[in-house]
Each structure stands twice: as C-alpha cells, then as structure tokens.
Design a protein around this motif. Sequence first.
Motif, short mmCIF file in Angstrom:
data_model
loop_
_atom_site.label_atom_id
_atom_site.label_comp_id
_atom_site.label_asym_id
_atom_site.label_seq_id
_atom_site.Cartn_x
_atom_site.Cartn_y
_atom_site.Cartn_z
N ALA A 45 4.13 6.06 -5.08
CA ALA A 45 4.71 6.02 -6.43
C ALA A 45 4.61 7.37 -7.14
O ALA A 45 5.48 7.75 -7.91
CB ALA A 45 4.00 4.94 -7.26
N ARG A 46 3.56 8.11 -6.86
CA ARG A 46 3.36 9.43 -7.46
C ARG A 46 2.29 10.16 -6.68
O ARG A 46 1.58 9.57 -5.86
CB ARG A 46 2.96 9.30 -8.94
CG ARG A 46 1.75 8.41 -9.18
CD ARG A 46 1.50 8.21 -10.67
NE ARG A 46 0.40 7.27 -10.92
CZ ARG A 46 0.55 5.96 -10.96
NH1 ARG A 46 1.74 5.42 -10.77
NH2 ARG A 46 -0.50 5.17 -11.20
N ILE B 145 0.84 -1.20 0.00
CA ILE B 145 0.00 0.00 0.00
C ILE B 145 0.88 1.25 0.00
O ILE B 145 0.64 2.19 -0.78
CB ILE B 145 -0.94 0.00 1.23
CG1 ILE B 145 -1.93 -1.16 1.15
CG2 ILE B 145 -1.67 1.33 1.34
CD1 ILE B 145 -2.84 -1.28 2.36
N VAL B 146 1.88 1.27 0.87
CA VAL B 146 2.78 2.42 0.95
C VAL B 146 3.51 2.62 -0.38
O VAL B 146 3.65 3.75 -0.87
CB VAL B 146 3.78 2.23 2.10
CG1 VAL B 146 4.84 3.33 2.08
CG2 VAL B 146 3.04 2.24 3.44
N GLU B 147 3.97 1.53 -0.98
CA GLU B 147 4.65 1.62 -2.27
C GLU B 147 3.72 2.17 -3.35
O GLU B 147 4.10 3.04 -4.15
CB GLU B 147 5.18 0.26 -2.70
CG GLU B 147 5.93 0.28 -4.02
CD GLU B 147 6.40 -1.11 -4.44
OE1 GLU B 147 6.82 -1.26 -5.61
OE2 GLU B 147 6.36 -2.04 -3.60
N GLY C 196 1.26 -8.91 -4.67
CA GLY C 196 2.54 -8.23 -4.63
C GLY C 196 2.74 -7.19 -5.70
O GLY C 196 3.84 -6.61 -5.81
N ASP C 197 1.72 -6.89 -6.49
CA ASP C 197 1.85 -5.93 -7.59
C ASP C 197 1.36 -4.55 -7.14
O ASP C 197 0.17 -4.23 -7.25
CB ASP C 197 1.05 -6.41 -8.80
CG ASP C 197 1.37 -5.63 -10.07
OD1 ASP C 197 1.83 -4.48 -9.96
OD2 ASP C 197 1.14 -6.17 -11.17
N ALA C 198 2.28 -3.74 -6.63
CA ALA C 198 1.91 -2.40 -6.15
C ALA C 198 1.46 -1.50 -7.28
O ALA C 198 0.59 -0.63 -7.08
CB ALA C 198 3.09 -1.77 -5.41
N SER C 199 2.00 -1.70 -8.47
CA SER C 199 1.60 -0.88 -9.62
C SER C 199 0.14 -1.12 -9.98
O SER C 199 -0.62 -0.19 -10.27
CB SER C 199 2.49 -1.17 -10.83
OG SER C 199 3.83 -0.80 -10.57
#
Length: 412
Positions: free
Chosen positions: A258-259, A252-254, A354-357
């Motif tokens: 990210a932007r 979540i933090v990542e 695991g896919d933060a994007s």
Amino acid sequence: MKVLHVTDEDLPARRFNGYDLLDDLATRGVRGKQAVLRKSSDNPDVVSLFAGRGDEDLQFRLQEVERRHSINNLLFPWGRLLAETKEFRDADVVHYHLIHNQVISLYDLKWLFGLKPSVWTFHDPWPLTGHCVHPMGCEGWLTGCKPCPFLDRLFPLAHDHADQMWRAKKRLFSELDLDVVVASDWMLNMVRRSPVTSHLEYVHLIPFGIEARLFAPDDAQASSRRRLGIPENDFVVLFRAKTWEVKGLSYIVEALGARQPTRPTTLLTLDERGLVQGLGRDYRIVELGWVDDKALYPLVFSACDVFLMPSFAEAFGLMAVEAMAAGRPVVCFEGTALPAVTHAPECGIAVPAGDASALRASLDRLAADPSEAARRGRLGRIIVAEDYGFERYLDSMAQLYRSVLSRHRTSH
C-alpha cells in the motif's frame, strides 16, 4: 501402552500429526507407532500403507473418480489395509489424525473404531461440513450445506453434492464410538453446535504444547539475523507464504504494497518461495522455504519483530504459539481460533477479516513503537508457559489414552 497414530504423511506436519509424539510420550510409558500413506522418514516405527507405484496409481485414480462424481472420502480402501498391519493389531489405542486427506473411507470408520479403542483429533472442521476443510464464515454446516455457495473450496465438488455428503456424515457419525480431541475452544464450540457431532459424549479440549525453551530469547535476535543475512536494525516481518487462499497471503501483499515502509524492513517468509518478489523494490526479502531443521526453525521466530497470520481458517494456530514463545507479537484476522489462542487484544492483535488496511496499520504501529511489541511479547511468553506448555500437553495425551483404554475395557 501401545498407541498407533494414523495420518497421510509422517514428516510434513510432524508437530501435530502424531510423529513427534512417537518419542516424546515414551517418558510417560506410551510406546508409539505411526501408519501413513506416504512415508518420508527412515523411522522404523513408521509403516507405509502404500506398497509401491501401483498403490500410488490406484490412489490417483480413486481421487479422479471422486472428483468426477463430486463425492469426498468414500472410496479409499486404506482403512482395510490398515487393520491388517501388525502395528494396528498390536496397538492398545489407535489415534487418527489427518485421515480426511483421502486416507480412510467414511464407510470404514465405524468398523475400524469398533476394532480398537479410538481417538480422532479434529484438526479442522472438515468432519462437520459437506466437503470443505474450513467453512470460513459460511454457516451451512449448521443446517445441512444446501445449497453450497463455495463448491471450489478444498475439497472441491464439480456438482453440488455437499448436502448429500453432510447427511452421510450425520448418519455415519451417529453410530460412532470414539473420543474426539480438539485443540481450541473455537473448535470445541463448533463440535458442540454441529448436528453431525453434537451427540458425541467424549470430546476433549487439549491445546497443543510446545517446548518454549527451544525458542530463543531476545538476546539471540542479533545472532539469528546474522545467520539469516538480515540487517540487525531492520524491522522484520515474518509470515507464511502459501498460495492456498485461506492463509491470507494476498492481504499481506496488499497491506505491504500500500505504501513504502516507515523504516527499513525485511520480509522473512516460510513455506513457498517466489510469491512476494513484487515487493522487492521497497523491502528486503529473505525466503527460507519449508524449514525442516529443528535447530534453525526457532531462530526464524527470534529473528523477527512481528509474526503475521491473517488466516481465514485456523482451528488452533501452532505457529502463532511458537511466535509467542519467542516473545513476538502476532497479528491475525478475526473469525478463527487465533484471537482466543493469542489472547487478543491484550497479547495478540486481531483485525477484521480481509481488512488489509487494518493489517498495515497494526504493522506501522508496531514498527513505530517497539515498546508495544516488547510488552505483547512478554505477555505472550507468560501465556505460553501457562496454557501451552509441552509437559502439560504430554501429560494430557498420556492421560487421555489411559482413560480411553480403561473405558473400553470396562464397557466391553
């Protein structure tokens, strides 16, 4: 009928550890008591197995011995003490919950289950594994947990004795006579596939139920936000902030870091405080900590626009259902019970684990298109009404207890 619920603590996890059922099932003719290690409430229907500081010290020392010898839930004596309580002797049925939290020795299970008609809710896959609470993609639980590649997972082992623990469970469980409850098809599938439990004849799928009426409708969002100090027009992202890595906070933090957000956004968190302060430059942050207030808790869901639950380890996911009851979309990871529980992709949104994007892309899409969030929210309420109704849940539990008691009276 008298039912005794057995778990580690009463108030934490009260929504699914039997505590709330003490009163809720009274309308179905089921009188409830609860036995715990540590009692936090002043409820006279709850009895503590710990008699004082000496018992706390003994528990700590036994935990240390188990850690030193890399064993799990073999030494704890509280099952013997449980059987001596009046509440146990008076019970018609005993319902075990989070007993793997160092409450009862595996070696005492057959003896205890033989004393009273017994139900055990598998709240997670621990009964199927060599030591871990959630295998999270590892399939060693299907073949014997040898070798274990994840010794640091809860409950951690200093030395690789996971295969020995797995074999001990397989041997001990082969002799058990009990009814097992699971809350999701995902967990039911694991129980049926596991060599440890596939022989169990009485396994019941009973999803947890919630009182959907308690979760505020859309027109309560503004008042909920005012109470929580959140700007009315912000995009509000709700999630559970917890250091335990399986809950996915780092992703979540990542994703959020990210932007910059596409619109003014508030992060609304439950459970632990101080874990997302690094995002304070781009987001408003409201940290509520652990919320015990039954009136406030539903308002938290009505205040948000989306609920994030990117967990690697969920055998059901009650908070996701609560978000659906409030008419809020849920974003989760694949690989747990959550995609099926939230009816992804029609209602919930499941992204690769695991896919933060992908997590961030889903948030940006919902922030840009409130109509999608509203559509998924409406469907969520329908699903909750059909699948997770509280009255249905109570009826199912009362019926289970009666069938368990009837079966044991007939067979004995």
